[in-house]
Design an enzyme around this catalytic site. Structure first.
Site, PDB file in Angstrom:
ATOM      1  N   LYS A 111       0.833  -1.194   0.000  1.00  0.00           N
ATOM      2  CA  LYS A 111       0.000   0.000   0.000  1.00  0.00           C
ATOM      3  C   LYS A 111       0.875   1.254   0.000  1.00  0.00           C
ATOM      4  CE  LYS A 111      -4.160  -1.870   0.276  1.00  0.00           C
ATOM      5  NZ  LYS A 111      -5.245  -1.590  -0.688  1.00  0.00           N
ATOM      6  N   LYS A 218     -13.263  -8.507  -7.635  1.00  0.00           N
ATOM      7  CA  LYS A 218     -13.579  -8.958  -6.284  1.00  0.00           C
ATOM      8  C   LYS A 218     -15.003  -9.490  -6.283  1.00  0.00           C
ATOM      9  CE  LYS A 218     -10.377  -5.646  -4.232  1.00  0.00           C
ATOM     10  NZ  LYS A 218     -10.158  -4.512  -3.305  1.00  0.00           N
TER      11      LYS A 218
END
Length: 328
Positions: A111, A218
């Site tokens: 991240k 997803k």
């Protein structure tokens, strides 16, 4: 899923169990992950949109959960799914402890572009990952749309020394992604689209615009495996199956989606049970040898009771399901 095929909402609520699971590392500013679980004819399913999502967006997650609980899933092409480690926006000194939770994963998603942090923080974090994984390891960065085009170009240029596999959602808009992709063309750094797929009214717009090289899919945000597979087929781009910080029930849905893809060229973001310090099953989908199995899993009554959310949180999730159900 059409409304005529939906089970009654009372039936969904009858088996509902809400859990609150502690995280090893803060993620999205939380240290516990709440999830609602319920059982249907095909097995257990998870409904866990992030708490800030309104019913219009969260209802797609409910449709996915109902599909997983009530419908057989698409035919699988593989039994094991190679997965990446996920490194939150932690200080570089904490990277080793995070990666240790994932065991032998060869790939790490790092991240970056976290609010309140600097590019130097990102560089230090990615450098720490590269040092641990070695030259053969694969590193991808995820900015969660945190940069504008100029910031993204500058940051990715600074991070390029670490041999990035791809950059995930560096900018927010499709127009920005397309411009950045054009600027980066000579660098041969692929752009992956996540929010531009799962949060878009038209999840195929980013592919039509030539703004991405890879799509992140997803199961929960896209309404289930069949819709996700259709998006991949129409987009005509390689896909990476990912997840939120799900329990092993939710990760099982993602793993079965990954198993159903005709081609799977990249490691998937389905190892995030490693970021939890507890789960709802005695056989969690923790990465082993860099892989997770593509199978359903069953919660343990003892673990469901141990990690049960408070009564007021259960009532909150019950109302949330009713609100989302009304939007389906």
């Amino acid at each position: 899923m059409t409304r005529s095929l939906l089970p009654p909402v009372a039936e969904v609520l009858e088996s509902l169990r809400v859990v609150s699971l502690p995280l090893a590392t803060r993620f999205r500013s939380v240290d516990h992950r709440e999830a609602a679980l319920f059982e249907g004819p095909e097995g257990w399913a998870e409904f866990s949109p992030f708490l800030e999502y309104e019913p219009g967006e969260a209802s797609t997650w409910l449709a996915a959960a109902i599909d997983f609980a009530y419908e057989p899933q698409p035919v699988a092409h593989r039994d094991l799914i190679a997965v990446n480690a996920t490194v939150p926006a932690v200080p570089a000194a904490e990277v080793s402890a995070v990666l240790a939770r994932y065991g032998a994963c060869r790939t790490a998603k790092v991240k970056v572009a976290e609010a309140g942090q600097t590019l130097d923080d990102d560089i230090a974090r990615v450098a720490a990952v590269r040092e641990i994984l070695g030259p053969e390891g694969r590193i991808r960065v995820d900015a969660n749309a945190g940069w504008n085009v100029d910031e993204a170009e500058r940051a990715l240029h600074a991070l390029s020394e670490f041999d990035l596999e791809y950059a995930e959602q560096p900018c927010a808009s499709i127009e920005e992604l397309a411009e950045l992709r054009d600027r980066l063309r000579k660098w041969d750094l692929p752009i992956a689209a996540d929010e531009s797929v799962r949060k878009a009214t038209d999840p195929l717009a980013v592919a039509r615009a030539g703004a991405a090289d890879i799509v992140i899919i997803k199961a929960q945000p896209l309404g289930g495996a069949r819709r996700a597979l259709d998006i991949v087929e129409q987009a005509g781009l390689p896909a990476v199956v990912s997840s939120a910080i799900d329990t092993s029930i939710g990760l099982a849905q993602g793993a079965l989606l990954a198993a159903a893809l005709p081609e799977l060229d990249y490691d998937c973001g389905l190892g995030t049970a490693a970021l939890l310090t507890a789960d709802v099953t005695t056989d969690p989908l923790i990465p082993r040898d860099g892989q997770v199995p593509a199978r359903r899993t069953v919660p343990s009554d003892e673990l469901l009771a141990r990690h049960a959310a408070s009564a007021d949180r259960v009532a909150w999730w019950q109302q949330r399901i009713r609100d989302c159900y009304a939007s389906l």
